[in-house]
Design an enzyme around this catalytic site. Structure first.
Site, PDB file in Angstrom:
ATOM      1  CG  HIS A  97      17.240 -18.962 -42.588  1.00 19.97           C
ATOM      2  ND1 HIS A  97      16.452 -18.941 -41.256  1.00 19.97           N
ATOM      3  CD2 HIS A  97      16.421 -17.721 -42.987  1.00 19.97           C
ATOM      4  CE1 HIS A  97      14.550 -17.846 -42.222  1.00 19.97           C
ATOM      5  NE2 HIS A  97      15.409 -17.182 -42.797  1.00 19.97           N
TER       6      HIS A  97
HETATM    7  C1  UD1 Z   1      15.882 -17.768 -48.470  1.00 21.00           C
HETATM    8  C2  UD1 Z   1      15.774 -16.628 -48.389  1.00 21.00           C
HETATM    9  C3  UD1 Z   1      15.190 -16.310 -47.367  1.00 21.00           C
HETATM   10  C4  UD1 Z   1      13.999 -16.832 -46.554  1.00 21.00           C
HETATM   11  C5  UD1 Z   1      14.480 -18.321 -46.474  1.00 21.00           C
HETATM   12  C6  UD1 Z   1      13.597 -18.418 -45.747  1.00 21.00           C
HETATM   13  C7  UD1 Z   1      16.548 -15.038 -50.406  1.00 21.00           C
HETATM   14  C8  UD1 Z   1      18.366 -14.226 -50.218  1.00 21.00           C
HETATM   15  N1  UD1 Z   1      16.452 -15.906 -49.341  1.00 21.00           N
HETATM   16  O1  UD1 Z   1      16.964 -17.875 -47.573  1.00 21.00           O
HETATM   17  O2  UD1 Z   1      15.284 -14.374 -47.923  1.00 21.00           O
HETATM   18  O3  UD1 Z   1      14.010 -15.395 -44.965  1.00 21.00           O
HETATM   19  O4  UD1 Z   1      14.728 -18.506 -47.848  1.00 21.00           O
HETATM   20  O5  UD1 Z   1      13.759 -19.990 -45.381  1.00 21.00           O
HETATM   21  O6  UD1 Z   1      16.678 -15.339 -51.223  1.00 21.00           O
HETATM   22  N2  UD1 Z   1      19.119 -25.406 -49.319  1.00 21.00           N
HETATM   23  C9  UD1 Z   1      19.138 -26.731 -49.173  1.00 21.00           C
HETATM   24  N3  UD1 Z   1      17.571 -27.187 -49.783  1.00 21.00           N
HETATM   25  C10 UD1 Z   1      16.824 -26.170 -50.026  1.00 21.00           C
HETATM   26  C11 UD1 Z   1      17.356 -24.989 -50.276  1.00 21.00           C
HETATM   27  C12 UD1 Z   1      18.780 -24.703 -49.708  1.00 21.00           C
HETATM   28  O7  UD1 Z   1      20.083 -27.881 -48.558  1.00 21.00           O
HETATM   29  O8  UD1 Z   1      15.839 -26.852 -49.910  1.00 21.00           O
HETATM   30  C13 UD1 Z   1      20.413 -24.701 -49.090  1.00 21.00           C
HETATM   31  C14 UD1 Z   1      21.274 -25.390 -50.118  1.00 21.00           C
HETATM   32  O9  UD1 Z   1      22.878 -24.837 -49.591  1.00 21.00           O
HETATM   33  C15 UD1 Z   1      21.896 -23.447 -50.652  1.00 21.00           C
HETATM   34  C16 UD1 Z   1      21.102 -22.997 -49.096  1.00 21.00           C
HETATM   35  O10 UD1 Z   1      20.283 -23.652 -48.176  1.00 21.00           O
HETATM   36  O11 UD1 Z   1      22.620 -23.229 -51.219  1.00 21.00           O
HETATM   37  C17 UD1 Z   1      20.796 -21.635 -49.270  1.00 21.00           C
HETATM   38  O12 UD1 Z   1      19.322 -21.551 -50.030  1.00 21.00           O
HETATM   39  P1  UD1 Z   1      18.785 -20.401 -50.778  1.00 21.00           P
HETATM   40  O13 UD1 Z   1      17.439 -20.677 -51.459  1.00 21.00           O
HETATM   41  O14 UD1 Z   1      20.090 -19.689 -51.328  1.00 21.00           O
HETATM   42  O15 UD1 Z   1      18.302 -19.292 -49.659  1.00 21.00           O
HETATM   43  P2  UD1 Z   1      17.763 -19.433 -48.077  1.00 21.00           P
HETATM   44  O16 UD1 Z   1      18.888 -19.304 -47.127  1.00 21.00           O
HETATM   45  O17 UD1 Z   1      16.922 -20.266 -47.887  1.00 21.00           O
HETATM   46  N1  UDP Z   2       8.573 -23.156 -40.591  1.00 23.96           N
HETATM   47  C1  UDP Z   2       8.034 -23.842 -40.296  1.00 23.96           C
HETATM   48  N2  UDP Z   2       9.441 -25.676 -40.402  1.00 23.96           N
HETATM   49  C2  UDP Z   2      10.784 -25.695 -39.500  1.00 23.96           C
HETATM   50  C3  UDP Z   2      10.952 -23.505 -39.795  1.00 23.96           C
HETATM   51  C4  UDP Z   2       9.928 -23.241 -39.700  1.00 23.96           C
HETATM   52  O1  UDP Z   2       7.153 -24.952 -41.005  1.00 23.96           O
HETATM   53  O2  UDP Z   2      11.203 -25.885 -39.211  1.00 23.96           O
HETATM   54  C5  UDP Z   2       7.946 -22.047 -40.373  1.00 23.96           C
HETATM   55  C6  UDP Z   2       7.735 -21.290 -39.966  1.00 23.96           C
HETATM   56  O3  UDP Z   2       6.776 -21.385 -38.945  1.00 23.96           O
HETATM   57  C7  UDP Z   2       7.494 -19.709 -40.694  1.00 23.96           C
HETATM   58  C8  UDP Z   2       8.433 -20.111 -41.735  1.00 23.96           C
HETATM   59  O4  UDP Z   2       8.339 -21.430 -41.865  1.00 23.96           O
HETATM   60  O5  UDP Z   2       6.021 -19.737 -41.464  1.00 23.96           O
HETATM   61  C9  UDP Z   2       9.236 -19.276 -41.453  1.00 23.96           C
HETATM   62  O6  UDP Z   2       9.764 -19.310 -42.427  1.00 23.96           O
HETATM   63  P1  UDP Z   2      12.028 -19.060 -42.207  1.00 23.96           P
HETATM   64  O7  UDP Z   2      11.811 -19.217 -41.334  1.00 23.96           O
HETATM   65  O8  UDP Z   2      12.430 -20.104 -43.349  1.00 23.96           O
HETATM   66  O9  UDP Z   2      11.571 -17.995 -43.146  1.00 23.96           O
HETATM   67  P2  UDP Z   2      11.239 -15.929 -43.051  1.00 23.96           P
HETATM   68  O10 UDP Z   2       9.779 -16.131 -42.406  1.00 23.96           O
HETATM   69  O11 UDP Z   2      12.856 -15.828 -42.314  1.00 23.96           O
HETATM   70  O12 UDP Z   2      11.240 -15.845 -44.369  1.00 23.96           O
END
Ligand code: UD1
Ligand code: UDP
Length: 369
Positions: free
Chosen positions: A210
């Site tokens: 991601h």
């Molecule tokens: C965010 C964090 C990242 C973290 C990740 C965990 C920032 C800059 N990034 O990244 O550090 O590792 O969360 O998962 O804060 N979207 C959906 N539904 C949701 C959420 C997101 O469809 O419930 C989609 C949307 O298209 C959105 C994109 O995901 O634009 C990115 O979501 P966003 O929260 O901006 O950043 P993440 O990539 O999730």
């Molecule tokens: N995770 C989850 N379901 C998924 C993918 C990840 O519950 O489908 C959990 C994972 O076990 C870990 C956390 O989400 O505890 C990690 O989150 P993510 O990879 O979104 O973010 P990051 O740690 O890179 O910020």
């Protein structure tokens, strides 16, 4: 102390819910604390948010700011704007922020502007790459914080090098290790994900992706997906898909083709994820949390990035870095790491990080009163 110590915890993204689950439990177990939980709404799909509240028994948020997705500036700005009122009305003595997301940045900044002490959980991590949005968030949060909880010795050293006063920094271990220990047994009892996805223990590779650097760089994304497709000719690959990556795969017309080789499934809950990780032959990921969970369950990991913040896992041999420059680089790294093991060590504490954090916050509150 007579009055309760009022703490506002700010969460928003999936990994923060997991960290907050253990810390909320530690705070609420002590009569000295009153916790106000604020959800920014950064993650909002049921499988990115609600499932964690249900499975991990996280208390319902006192405030939900409903911010949703937007550009980084707009998303952070909306959070800042909407955080002021709950912080002003509840008047916390400290604001707790987790990790490095935009919710962390906005929470730290809003608290600092309102002159409320900031407590940063998972302080001191660095990738030393300022192009990474998370790096900006964590540097700012650390420099605004009054109390910094570092998960590792490396994190403590990073903070020292940036000139942060040592008396604000505490090495406590990693709350995600607390979570893994607490929920592992529950996951084993409750999750039937292996049966549902028709997987056998140690018979598959688990992958998640991601990071912006991978989803927003089409050549990286293609290299990862084609590399994993090659892996899938040898070992089944299961891939819980982050919504951001779904959008990117659709953009690059990769979703349909990759789905023929790889078992691409919607994001799973924490308990299913714990079981998928624990039973995987190998984990390939660009997630920070998943890299560590691979180690907690002693599963070899390939990180689909050129660098990591969790460097001790690379040093111990449990994790190998591969910059996704080509599909063959990804394929070869995964195949080479299957069956590998690292050295024994315990770089993330003993599972008592949340308890240590609660004690330290209490001490801070006593000093301030
Ligand atoms: C965010 C964090 C990242 C973290 C990740 C965990 C920032 C800059 N990034 O990244 O550090 O590792 O969360 O998962 O804060 N979207 C959906 N539904 C949701 C959420 C997101 O469809 O419930 C989609 C949307 O298209 C959105 C994109 O995901 O634009 C990115 O979501 P966003 O929260 O901006 O950043 P993440 O990539 O999730
Ligand atoms: N995770 C989850 N379901 C998924 C993918 C990840 O519950 O489908 C959990 C994972 O076990 C870990 C956390 O989400 O505890 C990690 O989150 P993510 O990879 O979104 O973010 P990051 O740690 O890179 O910020």
């Amino acid at each position: 102390m007579s009055a309760k110590l009022n703490i506002a915890s700010i969460v928003g993204a999936r990994p923060q819910l997991i960290k907050a689950a253990v810390l909320s439990r530690a705070l609420r177990a002590r009569s000295e604390f009153h916790e106000v939980l604020i959800h920014t709404g950064q993650h909002y799909d049921n499988e990115m948010s609600r499932v964690f509240f249900e499975e991990l028994a996280i208390p319902q948020p006192d405030f939900h700011l409903g911010v949703g997705s937007a550009s980084h500036t707009l998303q952070t700005a909306r959070m800042l704007e909407r955080l002021e009122e709950p912080l002003v009305t509840t008047q916390p003595q400290a604001v707790l922020v987790y990790g490095d997301t935009n919710s962390t940045l906005a929470g730290a900044l809003a608290a600092a502007k309102l002159e409320i002490p900031v407590v940063h959980v998972e302080a001191g991590l660095r990738s030393f790459d300022r192009r990474m949005p998370e790096e900006i968030n964590r540097v700012v949060a650390d420099h605004l914080a009054a109390l910094l909880f570092a998960p590792t010795k490396t994190a403590v050293e990073n903070l020292r090098r940036e000139g942060l006063a040592a008396d604000k920094v505490r090495l406590v271990g990693d709350v995600m290790y607390d979570a893994a220990l607490f929920y592992e047994g529950i996951a084993v009892k409750k999750s039937n994900v292996l049966e549902r996805l028709k997987l056998s223990s140690k018979g598959y590779v688990l992958a998640t992706v991601h990071r912006a650097a991978n989803t927003d760089t089409p050549s990286n994304l293609r290299a990862i997906m084609e590399g994993l497709e090659q892996v899938a000719r040898n070992v089944p690959v299961v891939f819980p898909l982050h919504p951001r990556t779904r959008v990117a795969l659709e953009r690059d017309r990769l979703l349909e083709r990759s789905s023929e080789a790889i078992s691409i499934v919607p994001p799973v809950g924490y308990l299913d994820m714990a079981l998928l990780e624990r039973n995987a032959r190998l984990i390939a990921t660009d997630s920070g949390g998943v890299q560590k969970e691979a180690f907690f369950y002693r599963v070899p990991c390939v990180t689909l990035r050129g660098e990591t913040e969790w460097t001790e896992l690379v040093a111990l041999g449990w994790n190998r870095l591969v910059a996704p420059v080509s599909s063959s680089a990804v394929f070869e790294a995964v195949m080479a790491a299957i069956g590998s093991e690292g050295a024994p060590d315990a770089p993330y504490g003993n599972g008592g990080a949340a308890e240590l954090i609660a004690q330290e916050i209490l001490r801070m509150g006593e000093c301030a009163s």
